[in-house]
Scaffold this motif. Sequence first.
Motif, PDB file in Angstrom:
ATOM      1  N   ARG A  25      -1.175  -6.731   6.407  1.00  0.00           N
ATOM      2  CA  ARG A  25       0.237  -7.102   6.500  1.00  0.00           C
ATOM      3  C   ARG A  25       0.438  -8.361   7.327  1.00  0.00           C
ATOM      4  O   ARG A  25       1.341  -9.164   7.045  1.00  0.00           O
ATOM      5  CB  ARG A  25       1.034  -5.917   7.048  1.00  0.00           C
ATOM      6  CG  ARG A  25       1.071  -4.751   6.053  1.00  0.00           C
ATOM      7  CD  ARG A  25       1.993  -3.639   6.495  1.00  0.00           C
ATOM      8  NE  ARG A  25       1.487  -2.910   7.647  1.00  0.00           N
ATOM      9  CZ  ARG A  25       0.613  -1.910   7.596  1.00  0.00           C
ATOM     10  NH1 ARG A  25       0.115  -1.520   6.419  1.00  0.00           N
ATOM     11  NH2 ARG A  25       0.230  -1.281   8.692  1.00  0.00           N
ATOM     12  N   LEU A  28      -0.353 -11.128   4.967  1.00  0.00           N
ATOM     13  CA  LEU A  28       0.732 -11.267   3.993  1.00  0.00           C
ATOM     14  C   LEU A  28       1.862 -12.117   4.571  1.00  0.00           C
ATOM     15  O   LEU A  28       2.414 -12.989   3.883  1.00  0.00           O
ATOM     16  CB  LEU A  28       1.274  -9.898   3.594  1.00  0.00           C
ATOM     17  CG  LEU A  28       0.441  -9.040   2.656  1.00  0.00           C
ATOM     18  CD1 LEU A  28       1.177  -7.747   2.331  1.00  0.00           C
ATOM     19  CD2 LEU A  28       0.121  -9.794   1.369  1.00  0.00           C
ATOM     20  N   THR A  72       2.259  -1.373   3.103  1.00  0.00           N
ATOM     21  CA  THR A  72       1.950  -2.686   2.525  1.00  0.00           C
ATOM     22  C   THR A  72       2.855  -2.989   1.353  1.00  0.00           C
ATOM     23  O   THR A  72       3.316  -4.132   1.182  1.00  0.00           O
ATOM     24  CB  THR A  72       0.469  -2.728   2.103  1.00  0.00           C
ATOM     25  OG1 THR A  72      -0.346  -2.492   3.248  1.00  0.00           O
ATOM     26  CG2 THR A  72       0.117  -4.060   1.479  1.00  0.00           C
ATOM     27  N   ALA A  76       5.353  -6.180   0.907  1.00  0.00           N
ATOM     28  CA  ALA A  76       5.329  -7.027  -0.290  1.00  0.00           C
ATOM     29  C   ALA A  76       6.739  -7.208  -0.840  1.00  0.00           C
ATOM     30  O   ALA A  76       7.129  -8.324  -1.236  1.00  0.00           O
ATOM     31  CB  ALA A  76       4.417  -6.414  -1.347  1.00  0.00           C
ATOM     32  N   TRP A  82       3.310 -10.948  -4.469  1.00  0.00           N
ATOM     33  CA  TRP A  82       2.389 -10.063  -5.167  1.00  0.00           C
ATOM     34  C   TRP A  82       1.138  -9.888  -4.312  1.00  0.00           C
ATOM     35  O   TRP A  82       0.733 -10.811  -3.603  1.00  0.00           O
ATOM     36  CB  TRP A  82       2.003 -10.650  -6.517  1.00  0.00           C
ATOM     37  CG  TRP A  82       3.086 -10.559  -7.556  1.00  0.00           C
ATOM     38  CD1 TRP A  82       4.227 -11.288  -7.606  1.00  0.00           C
ATOM     39  CD2 TRP A  82       3.105  -9.697  -8.694  1.00  0.00           C
ATOM     40  NE1 TRP A  82       4.979 -10.937  -8.696  1.00  0.00           N
ATOM     41  CE2 TRP A  82       4.303  -9.957  -9.390  1.00  0.00           C
ATOM     42  CE3 TRP A  82       2.224  -8.733  -9.197  1.00  0.00           C
ATOM     43  CZ2 TRP A  82       4.636  -9.287 -10.569  1.00  0.00           C
ATOM     44  CZ3 TRP A  82       2.561  -8.067 -10.362  1.00  0.00           C
ATOM     45  CH2 TRP A  82       3.757  -8.336 -11.042  1.00  0.00           C
ATOM     46  N   VAL A  83       0.528  -8.714  -4.412  1.00  0.00           N
ATOM     47  CA  VAL A  83      -0.649  -8.402  -3.603  1.00  0.00           C
ATOM     48  C   VAL A  83      -1.715  -7.772  -4.503  1.00  0.00           C
ATOM     49  O   VAL A  83      -1.409  -6.879  -5.312  1.00  0.00           O
ATOM     50  CB  VAL A  83      -0.312  -7.420  -2.458  1.00  0.00           C
ATOM     51  CG1 VAL A  83      -1.528  -7.191  -1.576  1.00  0.00           C
ATOM     52  CG2 VAL A  83       0.866  -7.936  -1.631  1.00  0.00           C
ATOM     53  N   ASP A 106       5.967  -8.102  -6.491  1.00  0.00           N
ATOM     54  CA  ASP A 106       6.845  -8.629  -5.440  1.00  0.00           C
ATOM     55  C   ASP A 106       8.101  -7.781  -5.274  1.00  0.00           C
ATOM     56  O   ASP A 106       8.962  -8.101  -4.455  1.00  0.00           O
ATOM     57  CB  ASP A 106       7.197 -10.091  -5.719  1.00  0.00           C
ATOM     58  CG  ASP A 106       7.917 -10.289  -7.034  1.00  0.00           C
ATOM     59  OD1 ASP A 106       8.067  -9.312  -7.811  1.00  0.00           O
ATOM     60  OD2 ASP A 106       8.335 -11.431  -7.316  1.00  0.00           O
TER      61      ASP A 106
END
Length: 278
Positions: A25, A28, A72, A76, A82-83, A106
């Motif tokens: 995170r 991110l 997470t 996002a 996007w992950v 997302d």
Amino acid sequence: MPPLRIAVTQPAIAADVAENGRRVRSLLRSAAGAGARLVQFPEGMLSGYAKAQVRDWADVDWELVRAELSLTMEVAAELRVWVVLGSAHQLTPPNRPHNSLYVISDQGRLVDRYDKRLCSNTEITRFYSPGFRPVVFDVDGFRFGCAICIEVNFPDLFAEYERLGVDCVLLSAYPIDAIFATKARAHAAIESYWLGVSVPAQCAGLMASELIGPDGGTLTRVSDPDAGGLAIADLDRSAPDLHIPLNLARPWRATARDGEIYRSRRVDDPRSTDRTCV
């Protein structure tokens, strides 16, 4: 179509699932702050990877893995990114887990999951259940495919993604040799698409996480995993130096693979069929 900014990461993977979640995170937030629309993480990032952080699946707190995944997904959605996140995915006991990449949109939704299809001998005999399908998904007009680690040794998998029309394959790994990077660049150059490689900080002595262009060249790589472990670059279809691989080489190779352009030009000539004539 405007370029798409993506980030590849090279964080250290810990045996502590909660710590892994915090590292995910944090990266991110850094990537989103730099304008990334998609962030890629290494194989086994959340749960830990078998043989490294995990020796026995009974030692894994699966409820904590799911809780960290949920957190997470929330981040996002908050960041609108996007992950693609590596983790073991628990199955119903006594089945072994999948070695997976979670695809998180997302909007914070788990939209798909890639399960490693071609596992190593140790993985398939001791640790994981195999998957059996490719995964593709679209972000802002760009199509992505997923692959994991040892699958780099199977060219047909990368050719399959070319036929599925991907613009970029995301290859997350925990490699054990430096030749891995050369193989990844070769696939990108042969198939004429971008290729994201994300490996953990534990592999920094072998290679860096990087984004490879359709010409096989490195667009960006993580220079120092200890200083954030993040590299960002754009997928840009209009880049002049990519005109040949994207607009000429890739279409021509698809035509060549189909073979009709050659079959239609087959000659009926005894000097062709006689292999001993001079």
